[in-house]
Design a protein around this motif. Structure first.
Motif, mmCIF file in Angstrom:
data_model
loop_
_atom_site.group_PDB
_atom_site.id
_atom_site.type_symbol
_atom_site.label_atom_id
_atom_site.label_comp_id
_atom_site.label_asym_id
_atom_site.label_seq_id
_atom_site.Cartn_x
_atom_site.Cartn_y
_atom_site.Cartn_z
ATOM 1 N N ASP A 1 0.831 -1.208 0.000
ATOM 2 C CA ASP A 1 0.000 0.000 0.000
ATOM 3 C C ASP A 1 0.866 1.260 0.000
ATOM 4 O O ASP A 1 1.711 1.430 0.860
ATOM 5 C CB ASP A 1 -0.904 -0.009 1.235
ATOM 6 N N LEU B 1 -4.113 -4.565 -2.973
ATOM 7 C CA LEU B 1 -5.572 -4.647 -2.849
ATOM 8 C C LEU B 1 -5.941 -4.711 -1.383
ATOM 9 O O LEU B 1 -5.246 -5.346 -0.592
ATOM 10 C CB LEU B 1 -6.127 -5.903 -3.536
ATOM 11 N N ARG C 1 -16.500 -4.700 -0.455
ATOM 12 C CA ARG C 1 -15.829 -3.718 -1.314
ATOM 13 C C ARG C 1 -14.340 -4.060 -1.394
ATOM 14 O O ARG C 1 -13.765 -4.588 -0.454
ATOM 15 C CB ARG C 1 -15.982 -2.294 -0.766
ATOM 16 N N HIS D 1 -10.588 -2.209 -2.946
ATOM 17 C CA HIS D 1 -9.942 -1.079 -3.602
ATOM 18 C C HIS D 1 -8.440 -1.313 -3.578
ATOM 19 O O HIS D 1 -7.944 -2.132 -2.802
ATOM 20 C CB HIS D 1 -10.326 0.262 -2.954
ATOM 21 N N SER E 1 -4.538 -0.543 -6.084
ATOM 22 C CA SER E 1 -3.814 0.050 -7.198
ATOM 23 C C SER E 1 -3.097 -1.053 -7.961
ATOM 24 O O SER E 1 -2.604 -2.012 -7.363
ATOM 25 C CB SER E 1 -2.789 1.060 -6.676
ATOM 26 N N MET F 1 -5.704 3.507 -9.977
ATOM 27 C CA MET F 1 -6.502 3.122 -8.818
ATOM 28 C C MET F 1 -7.606 2.167 -9.266
ATOM 29 O O MET F 1 -8.180 2.339 -10.334
ATOM 30 C CB MET F 1 -7.108 4.352 -8.139
ATOM 31 N N LEU F 2 -7.884 1.165 -8.431
ATOM 32 C CA LEU F 2 -8.918 0.171 -8.696
ATOM 33 C C LEU F 2 -9.957 0.237 -7.590
ATOM 34 O O LEU F 2 -9.623 0.444 -6.428
ATOM 35 C CB LEU F 2 -8.314 -1.234 -8.718
ATOM 36 N N SER F 3 -11.209 0.014 -7.939
ATOM 37 C CA SER F 3 -12.290 0.015 -6.954
ATOM 38 C C SER F 3 -13.420 -0.855 -7.476
ATOM 39 O O SER F 3 -13.748 -0.816 -8.659
ATOM 40 C CB SER F 3 -12.791 1.445 -6.741
ATOM 41 N N SER G 1 -16.096 -4.504 -6.199
ATOM 42 C CA SER G 1 -16.694 -5.377 -5.196
ATOM 43 C C SER G 1 -16.087 -6.769 -5.288
ATOM 44 O O SER G 1 -15.417 -7.111 -6.261
ATOM 45 C CB SER G 1 -18.209 -5.457 -5.420
ATOM 46 N N MET H 1 -14.929 -4.109 -11.605
ATOM 47 C CA MET H 1 -13.955 -3.151 -11.098
ATOM 48 C C MET H 1 -13.955 -1.896 -11.961
ATOM 49 O O MET H 1 -14.072 -1.976 -13.183
ATOM 50 C CB MET H 1 -12.542 -3.752 -11.117
ATOM 51 N N THR I 1 -11.558 1.450 -12.865
ATOM 52 C CA THR I 1 -10.145 1.797 -12.807
ATOM 53 C C THR I 1 -9.895 3.120 -13.514
ATOM 54 O O THR I 1 -10.597 3.459 -14.472
ATOM 55 C CB THR I 1 -9.271 0.682 -13.429
ATOM 56 N N SER J 1 -4.828 -4.992 -12.978
ATOM 57 C CA SER J 1 -6.082 -4.457 -13.501
ATOM 58 C C SER J 1 -6.914 -5.537 -14.200
ATOM 59 O O SER J 1 -8.107 -5.353 -14.415
ATOM 60 C CB SER J 1 -5.821 -3.288 -14.459
#
Length: 102
Positions: free
Chosen positions: A15, A23, A30, A32, A34, A39-41, A43, A56, A58, A71
């Protein structure tokens, strides 16, 4: 204990380190992180013995020299102290080491 129990509340990877993927999985489903550049976000959910990731969102920045393999993650599995990441075709695309529980 299932893989879903193992991923929830955990940080996987590095991180905050530039160029390194990570991750974080929340108890509420959820995720989130990188891919080392973007950035990835999204569920995650438990489906049988698998942990399925996505859909996702991105960002789409260009970062020279950064391998953005993360990704493409579609599912994950815990193997010891590593989170194994798999793509859409089921092939392993990489792994992240476990960090301290969040």
């Amino acid at each position: 204990m299932s893989d879903a129990d193992d991923v929830a509340g955990r940080l996987w990877g590095d991180d905050g380190r530039p160029g390194r993927p990570w991750l974080a999985f929340s108890e509420d489903g959820r995720v989130h992180g990188s891919d080392g550049c973007n950035m990835l976000s999204g569920s995650w959910r438990s489906v049988g013995d698998a942990v399925v990731v996505g859909p996702m969102m991105t960002t789409r920045r260009y970062c020279e020299g950064v391998d953005t393999w993360l990704s493409g993650v579609e599912s994950v599995r815990v193997d010891g102290g590593e989170l194994l990441a798999f793509g859409a075709d089921g092939a392993r695309i990489g792994a992240l080491r476990a960090s301290a529980p969040s």
